[in-house]
Design an enzyme around this catalytic site. Structure first.
Site, mmCIF file in Angstrom:
data_model
loop_
_atom_site.group_PDB
_atom_site.id
_atom_site.type_symbol
_atom_site.label_atom_id
_atom_site.label_comp_id
_atom_site.label_asym_id
_atom_site.label_seq_id
_atom_site.Cartn_x
_atom_site.Cartn_y
_atom_site.Cartn_z
ATOM 1 N N ASP A 152 -29.386 60.122 -10.429
ATOM 2 C CA ASP A 152 -29.084 59.309 -9.258
ATOM 3 C C ASP A 152 -27.648 59.565 -8.823
ATOM 4 O O ASP A 152 -26.704 59.357 -9.596
ATOM 5 C CB ASP A 152 -29.261 57.813 -9.571
ATOM 6 N N HIS A 163 -31.691 61.890 -5.385
ATOM 7 C CA HIS A 163 -32.127 62.269 -6.730
ATOM 8 C C HIS A 163 -33.398 63.110 -6.615
ATOM 9 O O HIS A 163 -33.973 63.239 -5.537
ATOM 10 C CB HIS A 163 -32.342 61.046 -7.635
ATOM 11 N N GLY A 219 -39.185 55.771 -1.384
ATOM 12 C CA GLY A 219 -40.616 55.561 -1.581
ATOM 13 C C GLY A 219 -41.356 56.866 -1.797
ATOM 14 O O GLY A 219 -40.819 57.823 -2.372
ATOM 15 N N SER A 274 -33.085 57.896 -2.087
ATOM 16 C CA SER A 274 -34.249 58.720 -2.381
ATOM 17 C C SER A 274 -34.798 59.376 -1.109
ATOM 18 O O SER A 274 -34.071 60.055 -0.389
ATOM 19 C CB SER A 274 -35.313 57.863 -3.080
ATOM 20 N N MET A 275 -36.063 59.131 -0.786
ATOM 21 C CA MET A 275 -36.678 59.780 0.373
ATOM 22 C C MET A 275 -36.053 59.332 1.682
ATOM 23 O O MET A 275 -36.064 60.080 2.674
ATOM 24 C CB MET A 275 -38.185 59.503 0.385
#
Length: 252
Positions: A222, A173, A119, A148-149
């Site tokens: 990714d 990523h 997010g 991600s985060m």
């Protein structure tokens, strides 16, 4: 005579219903009678509400238990479940729980379970700063995917206390963003995104032990990792051993 006629009708109802002959009014009366009888036998039974999973919990000193949200119940055990996209509202909720649990007892660890698609970088950094601010150790556990985060927060747990289940996955990523408007505004936005990326690279390098050059290369697209690959990379420290399913031959 009247009683015999009523009994005859009630006896006929099941048979008539099976052939679709009973009138709706008589069917409803019979059904209501059965429901009233069932209710009278179970009037003291309280069922769990339908919807968000809830569990019974009795506050110390209270006379009876109440149904509370299962995640609120986990908070009382110092467990935070990160299971949705990170945005400002969700981040504020997590930050509030972290601060409360730390003020309640800073000597006990706080457990954060991740099954999160990632997010907002700003929301994630707010959670990260709070994790470093509080005195309690934050144990991070990956139970599904930390993308991600969420992978960044997974790696931000206390050293030696970052764990993953065997079939969980991690995806890292570079930060993504979009801008529109005047050329100068787009330039400012692009500068900020590059600044955020450079900051994330440094912090990933610090948390994993990888070189910044390697982090830049791995963040370019990714990059999915298995649980064991996440251990080797340094995002988590160890796998949680689970009981293996017995072989088919042993079940026979």
């Amino acid at each position: 005579m009247y009683t015999k006629a009523v009994l005859a009708i009630l006896a006929f109802l099941p048979l008539a219903s099976s052939f679709g002959l009973a009138r709706p009014g008589l069917q409803q009366a019979a059904r209501t009678s059965r429901l009233n009888g069932a209710r009278s036998g179970a009037s003291s039974l309280v069922m769990m509400p339908i919807g968000v999973p809830k569990v019974a919990y009795r506050v110390p000193g209270a006379g009876s238990a109440d149904w509370i949200d299962i995640y609120n119940r986990l908070y009382r055990e110092r467990i935070i479940f990160v299971g949705q996209e990170l945005d400002e509202e969700f981040a504020n909720q997590i930050i509030g729980v972290l601060l409360y649990l730390d003020s309640e007892d800073s000597d006990k660890p706080i457990y954060m379970y991740f099954n999160c698609p990632g997010g907002s970088v700003v929301a994630g950094m707010a959670i990260y700063d709070t994790m470093q601010h509080i005195k309690s150790d934050v144990v991070t556990i990956n139970v599904g995917i930390s993308a991600s985060m969420a992978s960044f927060l997974l790696a931000a747990g206390a050293k030696g206390k970052r764990m993953a289940l065997p079939h969980s996955r991690v995806m890292i990523h570079q930060p993504m963003g979009g801008a529109q408007g005047q050329a100068e505004d787009i330039k400012v936005e692009a500068t900020q995104i590059m600044r955020i990326r450079d900051n994330l690279v440094k912090m990933y390098s610090m948390m994993t032990g990888q070189t910044q050059e390697q982090i830049v290369k791995d963040l370019d697209r990714d990059n999915f990792m298995s649980a064991q690959q996440a251990v080797d990379y340094g995002i988590v420290d160890k796998l949680i051993e689970v009981q293996e399913m017995p072989e088919a031959e042993k079940l026979l």
